[in-house]
Design a protein around this motif. Structure first.
Motif, PDB file in Angstrom:
ATOM      1  N   GLY A 133      20.236 -41.992 -41.087  1.00  0.00           N
ATOM      2  CA  GLY A 133      19.090 -41.928 -40.198  1.00  0.00           C
ATOM      3  C   GLY A 133      17.954 -41.132 -40.815  1.00  0.00           C
ATOM      4  O   GLY A 133      18.173 -40.204 -41.591  1.00  0.00           O
ATOM      5  N   VAL A 134      16.726 -41.500 -40.477  1.00  0.00           N
ATOM      6  CA  VAL A 134      15.535 -40.771 -40.897  1.00  0.00           C
ATOM      7  C   VAL A 134      14.666 -40.566 -39.657  1.00  0.00           C
ATOM      8  O   VAL A 134      14.344 -41.528 -38.962  1.00  0.00           O
ATOM      9  CB  VAL A 134      14.730 -41.543 -41.966  1.00  0.00           C
ATOM     10  N   GLY A 135      14.316 -39.313 -39.373  1.00  0.00           N
ATOM     11  CA  GLY A 135      13.533 -39.040 -38.175  1.00  0.00           C
ATOM     12  C   GLY A 135      12.837 -37.705 -38.245  1.00  0.00           C
ATOM     13  O   GLY A 135      12.795 -37.051 -39.296  1.00  0.00           O
ATOM     14  N   ALA A 136      12.296 -37.279 -37.110  1.00  0.00           N
ATOM     15  CA  ALA A 136      11.530 -36.022 -37.030  1.00  0.00           C
ATOM     16  C   ALA A 136      11.969 -35.276 -35.776  1.00  0.00           C
ATOM     17  O   ALA A 136      11.435 -35.508 -34.694  1.00  0.00           O
ATOM     18  CB  ALA A 136      10.035 -36.302 -36.988  1.00  0.00           C
ATOM     19  N   PRO A 137      12.938 -34.354 -35.884  1.00  0.00           N
ATOM     20  CA  PRO A 137      13.445 -33.660 -34.699  1.00  0.00           C
ATOM     21  C   PRO A 137      12.527 -32.574 -34.154  1.00  0.00           C
ATOM     22  O   PRO A 137      12.697 -32.142 -33.017  1.00  0.00           O
ATOM     23  CB  PRO A 137      14.770 -33.065 -35.180  1.00  0.00           C
ATOM     24  N   PHE A 138      11.575 -32.113 -34.958  1.00  0.00           N
ATOM     25  CA  PHE A 138      10.639 -31.093 -34.493  1.00  0.00           C
ATOM     26  C   PHE A 138       9.235 -31.441 -34.981  1.00  0.00           C
ATOM     27  O   PHE A 138       9.071 -31.973 -36.079  1.00  0.00           O
ATOM     28  CB  PHE A 138      11.013 -29.700 -35.022  1.00  0.00           C
ATOM     29  N   GLY A 139       8.233 -31.105 -34.168  1.00  0.00           N
ATOM     30  CA  GLY A 139       6.852 -31.348 -34.573  1.00  0.00           C
ATOM     31  C   GLY A 139       5.882 -30.769 -33.571  1.00  0.00           C
ATOM     32  O   GLY A 139       6.199 -30.629 -32.386  1.00  0.00           O
ATOM     33  N   LYS A 156      -6.166 -24.406 -35.291  1.00  0.00           N
ATOM     34  CA  LYS A 156      -5.263 -25.520 -35.591  1.00  0.00           C
ATOM     35  C   LYS A 156      -3.851 -24.995 -35.809  1.00  0.00           C
ATOM     36  O   LYS A 156      -3.646 -23.978 -36.473  1.00  0.00           O
ATOM     37  CB  LYS A 156      -5.728 -26.269 -36.840  1.00  0.00           C
ATOM     38  N   SER A 157      -2.885 -25.698 -35.237  1.00  0.00           N
ATOM     39  CA  SER A 157      -1.467 -25.383 -35.433  1.00  0.00           C
ATOM     40  C   SER A 157      -0.731 -26.693 -35.656  1.00  0.00           C
ATOM     41  O   SER A 157      -0.710 -27.552 -34.775  1.00  0.00           O
ATOM     42  CB  SER A 157      -0.883 -24.663 -34.218  1.00  0.00           C
ATOM     43  N   GLU A 158      -0.143 -26.863 -36.813  1.00  0.00           N
ATOM     44  CA  GLU A 158       0.542 -28.121 -37.122  1.00  0.00           C
ATOM     45  C   GLU A 158       1.861 -27.838 -37.815  1.00  0.00           C
ATOM     46  O   GLU A 158       1.916 -27.102 -38.803  1.00  0.00           O
ATOM     47  CB  GLU A 158      -0.340 -29.012 -37.992  1.00  0.00           C
ATOM     48  N   ILE A 159       2.917 -28.425 -37.271  1.00  0.00           N
ATOM     49  CA  ILE A 159       4.256 -28.335 -37.864  1.00  0.00           C
ATOM     50  C   ILE A 159       4.807 -29.748 -37.981  1.00  0.00           C
ATOM     51  O   ILE A 159       4.804 -30.510 -37.013  1.00  0.00           O
ATOM     52  CB  ILE A 159       5.198 -27.479 -37.003  1.00  0.00           C
ATOM     53  N   LYS A 160       5.250 -30.105 -39.170  1.00  0.00           N
ATOM     54  CA  LYS A 160       5.857 -31.416 -39.424  1.00  0.00           C
ATOM     55  C   LYS A 160       7.259 -31.226 -39.972  1.00  0.00           C
ATOM     56  O   LYS A 160       7.499 -30.341 -40.797  1.00  0.00           O
ATOM     57  CB  LYS A 160       5.045 -32.209 -40.448  1.00  0.00           C
ATOM     58  N   THR A 161       8.179 -32.064 -39.526  1.00  0.00           N
ATOM     59  CA  THR A 161       9.517 -32.092 -40.121  1.00  0.00           C
ATOM     60  C   THR A 161       9.905 -33.529 -40.435  1.00  0.00           C
ATOM     61  O   THR A 161       9.485 -34.470 -39.768  1.00  0.00           O
ATOM     62  CB  THR A 161      10.587 -31.492 -39.190  1.00  0.00           C
TER      63      THR A 161
END
Length: 436
Positions: A133-139, A156-161
């Protein structure tokens, strides 16, 4: 001929997963804090009730790997969820540092974002199934106008996983299946805010902190087929421990700001680190078929948000660049949903959920102006043939108004942000899944 077809299908599915991985660039927060539940669109219509017990397509790799034993042959699922969070601040007596204009409310800090995910499962034997699987559990992404009243707290506040999750499941017997997965996850963070020096009237500079890291984790699951009509699932995902490395930089926006930026770049700028521990999660789900047409689902999930008590950024000299006091608490989520088989080809879905926020009112920040929320979801599934399905789901999240009264540790340097947020979220998801 059959092997050639399977190889082509496998290659196509792997391309889908690659596209999903490359597309994971937009982020939005909709669940508690910055957790993302959009691991698929097939569960969206049920508000993700029964997530660890449904196992109707390959997305069970993320929600409960044990569910892969219910999927014969090879399966692929690809989904895209469009998320529109809204966060509108209303000023109720905020102050700013001396010599600065008050500013406005910042506009809507939320915006549209796309969250794709892709999954594959392979039945290796009658008892063993593998998956990926490939996904983004937090953002998270919030962004205000640069002249708003809270600009010295956040702009600005940006978080990518991005999470890559190979898994394997074992069918112990006709009643019990077990699954385990390995998680390789990458995080990127980008935070900005305005800075000033009260000794230089009107001075204005921008501070920006960027960092990234990778971490390893694991997840496990179990599936009990209690009877022909009742299934119970349990799943757990581990914490992810990060030590982000990046840079802190300050840019002057006027003559006084140039002086401020020069001083800060010399004392707090350059290479920085930050320790972040993203929470573990546990889910207990039930899937109950009550008639030929009706299936009901329930969910109880826990998230260990108390792992985030403070976010402190330190440069290579040991100087603290910034500290964000969080003091978050563990949270619960309860969901209930149902599916009605309107015909052999069409099923209708609905769901309702309550999602608790980890954010305490005393330490609520404009970067995450979070509050408790209630989900109301609807969806439809169309099966054009016996081996494929198209899901469309929609959810509206009713978010409790969030009050804030925070000086960020120094009213002199940041002012005191006082007011209330009017929040809401809309989610529209589409998924295609097939078996071959």
């Amino acid at each position: 001929m059959m092997q050639t077809t399977q190889r082509r299908a496998t290659g196509t599915a792997m391309k889908v997963l690659a596209i999903a991985l490359g597309a994971l660039g937009s982020t939005a927060s909709h669940a508690a804090a910055f957790q993302l539940l959009e691991g698929n669109a097939s569960g969206l219509g049920n508000a993700y009730a029964g997530s660890a017990a449904v196992a109707e397509d390959a997305s069970t790799v993320f929600f409960n790997p044990a569910g892969m034993t219910l999927l014969p042959g090879r399966n692929v699922a690809f989904s895209v969820d469009l998320v529109r969070p809204s966060a509108k601040f209303s000023n109720q007596g905020s102050t700013v540092p001396p010599g600065q204009g008050v500013g406005g409310n910042g506009g809507d800090a939320g915006d549209w974002a796309g969250i794709p995910a892709g999954y594959m499962t392979w039945q290796l034997t009658d008892r063993v199934t593998a998956g990926l699987g490939v996904g983004a559990p937090f953002g998270l992404k919030t962004e205000y106008s640069p002249d708003w009243v809270g600009r010295f707290h956040a702009v600005k506040s940006e978080i990518k996983t991005v999470n890559i999750n190979p898994s394997v499941a074992f069918k112990v017997n006709d009643v019990l299946s077990l699954g385990v997965g390995l998680n390789f996850q990458r995080i990127d963070a980008d935070l900005t805010n305005m800075v000033t020096n009260p000794g230089l009237a009107g001075s204005l500079a921008r501070g920006r902190i960027k960092g990234d890291d990778t971490a390893w984790g694991w997840n496990i699951g179990a599936l009990w087929q209690v009877s022909d009509s009742t299934r119970i699932g349990a799943a757990y995902r581990s914490k992810m421990d990060y030590k982000l490395e990046g840079t802190a930089a300050f840019t002057g926006l006027n003559a006084g700001g140039n002086v401020v930026a020069g001083v800060l770049n010399g004392t707090r700028g350059g290479k920085v680190t930050a320790d972040v521990e993203l929470p573990d999660t546990a889910t207990l789900s039930v899937h109950q078929k009550i008639s030929d047409r009706w299936t009901m689902m329930g969910d109880l999930s826990w998230t260990g948000w108390s792992s985030l008590q403070q976010l402190q950024v330190v440069n290579v000299n040991g100087t603290v660049v910034t500290t964000e006091e969080l003091r978050w608490r563990d949270t619960w989520r309860v969901a209930f949903g149902g599916t009605y088989a309107y015909s052999d080809a069409v099923s209708l879905k609905f769901g309702l959920a309550w999602d608790q926020t980890p954010v305490r009112e005393s330490t609520r920040l404009p970067r995450v102006p979070d509050e408790d929320r209630v989900w109301l979801s609807f969806g439809v599934q169309w099966r054009p043939d016996a081996s494929s399905a198209v899901d469309v789901g929609y959810a509206h999240l009713f978010v409790k108004d969030a009050s804030v009264n925070n000086n960020g540790g120094s009213a002199l340097l940041k002012g005191t942000l006082v007011g209330e947020y009017e929040n809401s979220v809309d989610i529209l998801g589409v998924q295609y899944s097939t078996r071959f």
